[in-house]
Scaffold this active site. Structure first.
Site, PDB file in Angstrom:
ATOM      1  N   PRO A   1       0.836  -1.208   0.000  1.00  0.00           N
ATOM      2  CA  PRO A   1       0.000   0.000   0.000  1.00  0.00           C
ATOM      3  C   PRO A   1       0.866   1.251   0.000  1.00  0.00           C
ATOM      4  O   PRO A   1       1.789   1.359   0.795  1.00  0.00           O
ATOM      5  CB  PRO A   1      -0.794  -0.108   1.305  1.00  0.00           C
ATOM      6  N   GLU A   2       0.603   2.141  -0.940  1.00  0.00           N
ATOM      7  CA  GLU A   2       1.332   3.408  -1.022  1.00  0.00           C
ATOM      8  C   GLU A   2       0.367   4.532  -0.645  1.00  0.00           C
ATOM      9  O   GLU A   2      -0.728   4.272  -0.180  1.00  0.00           O
ATOM     10  CB  GLU A   2       1.892   3.575  -2.445  1.00  0.00           C
TER      11      GLU A   2
END
Ligand SMILES: [Zn+2]
Length: 272
Positions: free
Chosen positions: A2-3
Site C-alpha cells: 500500500p502506497e
C-alpha cells in the site's frame, strides 16, 4: 505495497465508517511482532479505554490520534484493516473491539507491518519528507531537492525522507509519464523535466486516490480497502507490471529492469 493512495483510501473509509469518537473496549494481539512497541501486555492495557479522536495519514503511515496516545500503523507489504467478522482469520495479527461492538481486525499475511503506540507521533514521523500532494510541494521544491542530490532518480523518489508516500507502483508510473529514465541522476534533470515530473507525481497519486487504490491480483494478500473493496487503479497503469506489453504512448515493448533491487518497468523509447 500500500502506497499513499491506498493508505489515504483506508483513512477515508475508516472515517466514513464512523470510527471517530468510538472507544477501544478491548485489544488482542495474536502476533507479538506486529507490535513494535510497547510490549503486547502494555499495549493492551494502555490502549483500552482510549477514544479515537482523529484518523489521518502521513506518508504511508496511518495515524490514529487517541485520547492519551498516538497509534501509528505501517502496513508494509500485506497489512490491512477489516471491520467486522467474529471469527479469527489465520492472518489476523491484532484486533480491537470498539465501544459500539464492532471489531477492527488487522490482518497481515507476510507480517512486515508494524504498530506503535507512542506518546508523540513526531518521535516516529519526524524523519518523513514532504507530502507530495501538499501545497508546499511545488516545482521549485522538487527542483531544489533534485539539485541537492546526486543519485539515481528512482531510489531518490522511493526515499521516504525526501518525499513521503511514493512506492514502486506510483514511481514507475510517474517516471513513465514524465518520460525520464529511472537511472537518470537527479542533478541532471532540467527545469522542464522537473516540472513534468512534479506534474506526473501529482497526477498518478491523485488518480490513484480517485480510483481508491491499486489492487493487483485477486488474492487475499493483495490490497483491499477496509470495506473489502478492490481499488480500480490497476486498470489505469501504463507500465507497472506491463512488461512485454505495448507502451500505450509509442507502441514499443515495455521492459522490466532492476533498479535499487526493485523491479522497474519502463519504455526505453519514451524514457531515455
Ligand atoms: Zn513508449
Amino acid at each position: 505495497m500500500p502506497e499513499l493512495p491506498e493508505v489515504e483510501t483506508i483513512v477515508r473509509e475508516m472515517r466514513e465508517a464512523s470510527l471517530l469518537n468510538l472507544s477501544i473496549k478491548k485489544a488482542e494481539v495474536f502476533w507479538e511482532r506486529s507490535l513494535k512497541r510497547p510490549s503486547p501486555s502494555d499495549f493492551c492495557r494502555q490502549i483500552t479505554g482510549q477514544k479515537i479522536l482523529k484518523i489521518d495519514r502521513r506518508g504511508k503511515f496511518l495515524v490514529f490520534t487517541l485520547s492519551e496516545h498516538t497509534l501509528l500503523v505501517h502496513l508494509r507489504m500485506t497489512g490491512k484493516f477489516i471491520i467486522g467478522g467474529d471469527e479469527i482469520h489465520p492472518h489476523e495479527r491484532i484486533r480491537l473491539t470498539l465501544s459500539d461492538g464492532r471489531i477492527l481486525r488487522y490482518e497481515d499475511q507476510r507480517k512486515f507491518g508494524k504498530w506503535e503506540l507512542v506518546d508523540k507521533a513526531e518521535s516516529v514521523l519526524t524523519d518523513l519528507g514532504i507530502e507530495p500532494l501538499s501545497a508546499e510541494f511545488t516545482v521549485g521544491t522538487l527542483l531544489a531537492f533534485l539539485k541537492a542530490h546526486s543519485r539515481a532518480l528512482k531510489p531518490f523518489l522511493l526515499d521516504q525522507k525526501t518525499i513521503a508516500g511514493l512506492g514502486n507502483i506510483y514511481v514507475d508510473e510517474a517516471l513513465w509519464m514524465a518520460k525520464v529514465h529511472p537511472l537518470r541522476l537527479t542533478s541532471s534533470l532540467t527545469k522542464e523535466e522537473a516540472k513534468l515530473l512534479h506534474q506526473a507525481i501529482r497526477h498518478v497519486l491523485t488518480k490513484g486516490i480517485e480510483n481508491t487504490g491499486t489492487s493487483l491480483g485477486a488474492q487475499r494478500a493483495n490490497y483491499f480497502s477496509v470495506s473489502g473493496r478492490r481499488g480500480s487503479n490497476q486498470d489505469e497503469l501504463k507500465v507497472f507490471r506491463r512488461d512485454g506489453l505495448e507502451c500505450p504512448r509509442c507502441g514499443e515493448t515495455i521492459i522490466k529492469i532492476t533498479v535499487a533491487q526493485r523491479g522497474t518497468h519502463i519504455c526505453l523509447f519514451c524514457q531515455k
